[in-house]
Enzyme design. Structure first.
Site, PDB file in Angstrom:
ATOM      1  N   ASN A  13       4.145  -2.131  -3.090  1.00 10.55           N
ATOM      2  CA  ASN A  13       3.281  -2.328  -1.845  1.00 10.55           C
ATOM      3  C   ASN A  13       2.724  -0.760  -1.888  1.00 10.55           C
ATOM      4  O   ASN A  13       3.430   0.295  -1.676  1.00 10.55           O
ATOM      5  CB  ASN A  13       4.060  -2.519  -0.464  1.00 10.55           C
ATOM      6  CG  ASN A  13       3.033  -2.512   0.728  1.00 10.55           C
ATOM      7  OD1 ASN A  13       3.646  -2.667   1.839  1.00 10.55           O
ATOM      8  ND2 ASN A  13       1.707  -2.558   0.396  1.00 10.55           N
ATOM      9  N   ASN A  68      -5.009   0.244   6.848  1.00 10.27           N
ATOM     10  CA  ASN A  68      -4.949  -0.822   5.770  1.00 10.27           C
ATOM     11  C   ASN A  68      -6.325  -0.713   5.063  1.00 10.27           C
ATOM     12  O   ASN A  68      -7.364  -0.063   5.581  1.00 10.27           O
ATOM     13  CB  ASN A  68      -4.928  -2.213   6.511  1.00 10.27           C
ATOM     14  CG  ASN A  68      -3.640  -2.608   7.203  1.00 10.27           C
ATOM     15  OD1 ASN A  68      -2.428  -2.186   6.648  1.00 10.27           O
ATOM     16  ND2 ASN A  68      -3.806  -3.087   8.399  1.00 10.27           N
ATOM     17  N   CYS A  77       4.645   0.297   9.039  1.00  9.53           N
ATOM     18  CA  CYS A  77       4.622  -0.089   7.872  1.00  9.53           C
ATOM     19  C   CYS A  77       5.786   0.284   7.236  1.00  9.53           C
ATOM     20  O   CYS A  77       6.172   1.764   7.101  1.00  9.53           O
ATOM     21  CB  CYS A  77       3.407   0.373   6.932  1.00  9.53           C
ATOM     22  SG  CYS A  77       3.627  -0.044   5.174  1.00  9.53           S
ATOM     23  N   ASN A 165       5.103  -4.187  14.149  1.00  8.64           N
ATOM     24  CA  ASN A 165       4.003  -5.262  13.695  1.00  8.64           C
ATOM     25  C   ASN A 165       4.213  -6.683  13.931  1.00  8.64           C
ATOM     26  O   ASN A 165       5.448  -7.062  13.962  1.00  8.64           O
ATOM     27  CB  ASN A 165       3.846  -5.048  12.151  1.00  8.64           C
ATOM     28  CG  ASN A 165       3.067  -3.687  11.970  1.00  8.64           C
ATOM     29  OD1 ASN A 165       2.654  -2.977  12.627  1.00  8.64           O
ATOM     30  ND2 ASN A 165       3.276  -3.643  10.744  1.00  8.64           N
ATOM     31  N   ASN A 201       1.240 -10.982  10.644  1.00  3.88           N
ATOM     32  CA  ASN A 201       1.999 -11.303   9.157  1.00  3.88           C
ATOM     33  C   ASN A 201       2.863 -12.499   9.163  1.00  3.88           C
ATOM     34  O   ASN A 201       3.572 -12.821   9.939  1.00  3.88           O
ATOM     35  CB  ASN A 201       2.842 -10.072   8.927  1.00  3.88           C
ATOM     36  CG  ASN A 201       1.995  -8.632   9.074  1.00  3.88           C
ATOM     37  OD1 ASN A 201       1.141  -8.283   8.432  1.00  3.88           O
ATOM     38  ND2 ASN A 201       2.223  -7.971  10.065  1.00  3.88           N
ATOM     39  N   CYS A 228       6.034  -6.377   1.876  1.00 11.52           N
ATOM     40  CA  CYS A 228       5.972  -5.902   3.388  1.00 11.52           C
ATOM     41  C   CYS A 228       7.292  -5.378   3.892  1.00 11.52           C
ATOM     42  O   CYS A 228       7.950  -6.215   3.966  1.00 11.52           O
ATOM     43  CB  CYS A 228       5.170  -6.896   4.124  1.00 11.52           C
ATOM     44  SG  CYS A 228       5.010  -6.296   5.663  1.00 11.52           S
ATOM     45  N   GLY A 229       7.478  -4.154   4.194  1.00 16.24           N
ATOM     46  CA  GLY A 229       8.702  -3.771   4.625  1.00 16.24           C
ATOM     47  C   GLY A 229       9.152  -4.082   5.938  1.00 16.24           C
ATOM     48  O   GLY A 229      10.336  -4.456   6.120  1.00 16.24           O
TER      49      GLY A 229
END
Length: 325
Positions: A13, A68, A77, A165, A201, A228-229
Site C-alpha cells: 500500500n 487518498n 490508515c 475508518n 471499505n 489496507c491496514g
C-alpha cells in the site's frame, strides 16, 4: 513550489510522505487535496495510493493526515501510520512514540524484523466502534454482526465496524474470492447509494488455518489495493468475534502485498488492535510543483535498496496464499 518527499509502502500500500515538521511548507486544504490528485496519479512518474502529511503536534511526537489519490481525506490508515511511525521515530531518535491522528492519539513502536532486514513497526488501531451511525450505515438496527444485507447479497454475511475508518467485513470461501461479487458490491456501496452515504471499505476474509487469514480489500477512495491496514485489523477482530481466532494471540494476515501480523485485545468490552508490519522506503525525491497548472517535474531522485528484501517476504507470502486457497 519545491517539495521533498519519500515514497514508501506498508504491505504494498504505497504512499508519498511529505515532512512538514522539518520543512516550512504551508498548504491550504484545497492544496492538500489537489496535491494528492496530481502526485498520486498512476499515469505520472510518482503515482501512489495517497499522501501522508507528517506535521507538528502540540501534544504528540507528530501528527498524521492522510489524503487518498482522489483527494478525499481518510480518518485513519494503518499501513500509512507504520511509515509515519518509522519516519517520526527516526527523526526524533525514538523507539516508541505517540502519533496524533484525526480521531485518536495512537501508540507506535519499532519492532523486531517481521522478516530479515525488513523495517518493522507496530501501530495501535483504535477506537473500535460498532454503532452503525459511526460508519454511517443506514439500516433499521443499531449494529450489524455476521448478518445478511439483502440489497447486497443473498449469500454473504457481513459485520460492520469503524476503526475509525468504516469497514464492511465478510468471511468467505475461496470460490467467492474468485468471482466478481466483491467488485460489484464494493462499487455499489461506494457510488450513490442509501446504505453507505459516505462509502465504505469492503473486505473479503478467507481463513487459511489456525491463526492465519487472507484479506482482500476494496478501499474507499482508492479501489482494490494490495493491502489496507485498518481493514486487516478490523478483519482480525471479526475473526476473533466469530471465534475463528483468539484474542491476545498473533494472527498472521496475508494480503496481495505481503503479510502483517495482528493482535486483538479485549478489555472491559472495548477492543484495540496491534498492527505489526513493514515500513519500507522506495526512494527519496525532490519535485517542482505548479498547482495552478496542475503539473510537476522531478528535480532529483535517489532510489533505495529496501524493496529487494521486502520482495522476498512477498514471495513467501504469495506462496503461502497459493498453497492455502
Amino acid at each position: 513550489m519545491q517539495i521533498d518527499l519519500i515514497k514508501g509502502h506498508g504491505s504494498g500500500n504505497d504512499f508519498l510522505l511529505i515532512d512538514e515538521i522539518s520543512n516550512d511548507y504551508v498548504f491550504t486544504e484545497e492544496e492538500r487535496a489537489n496535491l494528492a490528485k496530481l502526485l498520486c496519479n498512476r499515469d505520472t512518474e510518482l503515482g501512489a495510493d495517497g499522501i501522508l502529511f507528517v506535521m507538528k503536534s502540540s501534544h504528540a511526537a507528530g501528527r498524521m493526515r492522510v489524503f487518498n489519490s482522489d483527494g478525499s481525506e481518510a480518518s485513519m490508515c494503518g499501513n500509512g501510520l507504520r511509515l509515519v511511525a518509522r519516519y517520526i521515530c527516526e527523526l526524533r531518535g525514538l523507539d516508541e512514540a505517540v502519533i496524533e491522528t484525526m480521531k485518536a492519539n495512537l501508540k507506535v513502536s519499532k519492532q523486531d524484523d517481521i522478516y530479515p532486514q525488513v523495517h518493522t513497526y507496530q501501530v495501535e488501531i483504535s477506537p473500535v466502534l460498532f454503532e452503525l451511525k459511526a460508519l454511517p450505515l443506514n439500516l433499521n438496527k443499531p449494529t450489524l454482526f455476521n448478518e445478511k444485507i439483502k440489497e447486497l447479497s443473498e449469500e454473504l454475511r457481513f459485520t460492520a465496524l469503524a476503526v475509525p475508518n468504516p469497514h464492511l467485513i465478510s468471511i468467505v470461501e475461496t470460490e467467492q474470492l474468485e468471482n466478481n461479487l466483491q467488485k460489484q458490491l464494493s462499487e455499489k456501496v461506494n457510488g450513490p447509494n442509501h446504505l453507505f452515504p459516505d462509502g465504505v471499505n469492503v473486505s473479503f476474509v478467507k481463513p487459511l488455518g489456525k491463526d492465519s487469514i487472507y484479506v482482500r480489500t476494496f478501499e474507499r477512495g482508492v479501489g482494490f489495493t494490495n493491502a489496507c491496514g485498518t481493514a486487516m485489523s478490523a478483519s482480525s477482530l471479526v475473526t476473533c468475534l466469530t471465534e475463528l481466532n483468539e484474542y491476545e494471540k498473533v494472527i498472521d494476515v496475508y494480503n496481495n502485498g505481503g503479510k502483517v501480523q495482528c493482535v486483538v485485545h479485549k478489555l472491559d468490552g472495548t477492543y484495540t488492535i496491534d498492527l505489526i508490519g513493514n515500513a519500507t522506503y522506495l526512494y527519496r525525491a525532490s519535485i517542482q510543483v505548479n498547482l495552478g497548472e496542475k503539473t510537476f517535474s522531478n528535480l532529483s531522485r535517489t532510489n533505495l535498496s529496501e524493496q529487494a528484501t521486502y520482495e522476498k517476504l512477498q514471495e513467501d507470502a504469495q506462496e503461502m496464499i497459493k498453497q492455502s486457497l
